[in-house]
Design an enzyme around this catalytic site. Structure first.
Site, mmCIF file in Angstrom:
data_model
loop_
_atom_site.group_PDB
_atom_site.id
_atom_site.type_symbol
_atom_site.label_atom_id
_atom_site.label_comp_id
_atom_site.label_asym_id
_atom_site.label_seq_id
_atom_site.Cartn_x
_atom_site.Cartn_y
_atom_site.Cartn_z
ATOM 1 C CG ASN A 1 -3.130 -2.970 7.239
ATOM 2 O OD1 ASN A 1 -3.042 -2.457 6.119
ATOM 3 N ND2 ASN A 1 -4.190 -3.646 7.633
ATOM 4 C CG HIS B 1 -4.923 -6.540 0.007
ATOM 5 N ND1 HIS B 1 -6.142 -6.657 0.645
ATOM 6 C CD2 HIS B 1 -4.980 -7.389 -1.061
ATOM 7 C CE1 HIS B 1 -6.895 -7.531 -0.016
ATOM 8 N NE2 HIS B 1 -6.215 -7.979 -1.058
ATOM 9 C CD GLU C 1 -8.512 -9.344 -3.121
ATOM 10 O OE1 GLU C 1 -9.172 -9.144 -2.089
ATOM 11 O OE2 GLU C 1 -7.325 -9.762 -3.085
ATOM 12 C CE LYS D 1 -3.647 -2.444 2.630
ATOM 13 N NZ LYS D 1 -4.565 -2.328 3.800
ATOM 14 C CE1 TYR E 1 -9.261 -3.289 1.238
ATOM 15 C CE2 TYR E 1 -8.578 -1.171 0.379
ATOM 16 C CZ TYR E 1 -8.285 -2.355 1.017
ATOM 17 O OH TYR E 1 -6.994 -2.609 1.448
HETATM 18 N N1 UDP Z 1 -9.288 -1.422 8.208
HETATM 19 C C1 UDP Z 1 -9.279 -0.362 9.120
HETATM 20 N N2 UDP Z 1 -9.955 -0.503 10.302
HETATM 21 C C2 UDP Z 1 -10.640 -1.644 10.623
HETATM 22 C C3 UDP Z 1 -10.633 -2.727 9.696
HETATM 23 C C4 UDP Z 1 -9.948 -2.571 8.502
HETATM 24 O O1 UDP Z 1 -8.677 0.677 8.869
HETATM 25 O O2 UDP Z 1 -11.237 -1.726 11.714
HETATM 26 C C5 UDP Z 1 -8.574 -1.268 6.925
HETATM 27 C C6 UDP Z 1 -7.188 -1.922 6.967
HETATM 28 O O3 UDP Z 1 -6.291 -1.119 6.192
HETATM 29 C C7 UDP Z 1 -7.473 -3.249 6.299
HETATM 30 C C8 UDP Z 1 -8.498 -2.870 5.240
HETATM 31 O O4 UDP Z 1 -9.306 -1.902 5.893
HETATM 32 O O5 UDP Z 1 -6.304 -3.828 5.763
HETATM 33 C C9 UDP Z 1 -9.349 -4.021 4.755
HETATM 34 O O6 UDP Z 1 -10.002 -4.621 5.850
HETATM 35 P P1 UDP Z 1 -10.142 -6.211 5.983
HETATM 36 O O7 UDP Z 1 -11.112 -6.479 7.082
HETATM 37 O O8 UDP Z 1 -10.419 -6.823 4.640
HETATM 38 O O9 UDP Z 1 -8.690 -6.657 6.518
HETATM 39 P P2 UDP Z 1 -7.472 -7.388 5.748
HETATM 40 O O10 UDP Z 1 -8.076 -8.443 4.862
HETATM 41 O O11 UDP Z 1 -6.726 -6.311 4.979
HETATM 42 O O12 UDP Z 1 -6.629 -7.987 6.850
HETATM 43 MG MG MG Z 2 -9.575 -8.318 3.473
#
Ligand code: UDP
Ligand code: MG
Length: 167
Positions: free
Chosen positions: A122, A125, A136, A11, A51
């Site tokens: 974080n 992805h 995706e 990212k 997303y």
């Molecule tokens: N995210 C966030 N706050 C939250 C949950 C998710 O900012 O409480 C953001 C974070 O950058 C995350 C992305 O949204 O990587 C996508 O969320 P997902 O639940 O799909 O998590 P991932 O699959 O990336 O672990």
């Molecule tokens: Mg996810």
């Protein structure tokens, strides 16, 4: 165990921190093969499509701004990895979604942070499962951008203007 693909996105926070090399070294330890890679200036359309399942979340707008590079003025580095249980292995290497809860030695544990607005920056992805990976990868890559077509393709005549280098 079946051969799978997984999409990894470094990212904009990962790109601005110049840690793509370390992320790729860590992902190399999974033993998976890299079969696609490109820098992407993320459009609003692509961000929303990627997303779409989070569109009702309170953090959605910030998340879209984040993945589009509006917070870091950087593109995304998109990678496709392939191998047995690719999604599970990639997810293990990146660590938990919340960087505070991620294993300290995982990519997110080492490099992630939570902003004062509450967004999880974080760094990476990775696709959650093979079905999501297919959805995706098809969003981020055209078949010809990958070293082989892992999903069925078809020939299609399209008339469109493309940008070429000026002579
Ligand atoms: N995210 C966030 N706050 C939250 C949950 C998710 O900012 O409480 C953001 C974070 O950058 C995350 C992305 O949204 O990587 C996508 O969320 P997902 O639940 O799909 O998590 P991932 O699959 O990336 O672990
Ligand atoms: Mg996810």
């Amino acid at each position: 165990m079946a051969v799978e693909q997984g999409l990894v996105l470094i990212k904009p926070d990962g790109v601005v921190k110049q840690i793509s090399g370390d992320v790729m070294n860590r992902l190399a330890d999974t033993g998976l093969h890299l079969v696609g890679a490109k820098m992407v200036q993320v459009s609003q359309e692509l961000a929303h499509a990627h997303y779409h399942h989070l569109k009702d979340k309170a953090f959605f707008k910030e998340l879209i701004d984040y993945i589009m590079g509006k917070l870091h003025q950087r593109p995304v580095f998109a990678l496709v990895y392939e191998g047995e249980s690719a999604c599970e292995r990639l997810r293990k290497a990146i660590g938990a979604t919340n960087p505070e809860e991620a294993e300290p030695t995982s990519i997110r544990g080492k490099y992630g942070r939570i902003t004062s607005k509450g967004v999880f920056e974080n760094v990476v992805h990775a696709s959650e499962n093979p079905k999501e990976a297919e959805r995706e990868i098809k969003l981020w890559f055209a078949p010809q951008d990958l070293i082989h077509a892992m999903y069925p393709t078809e020939e299609k005549s399209v008339e469109q203007k493309v940008k070429v280098w000026r002579n």
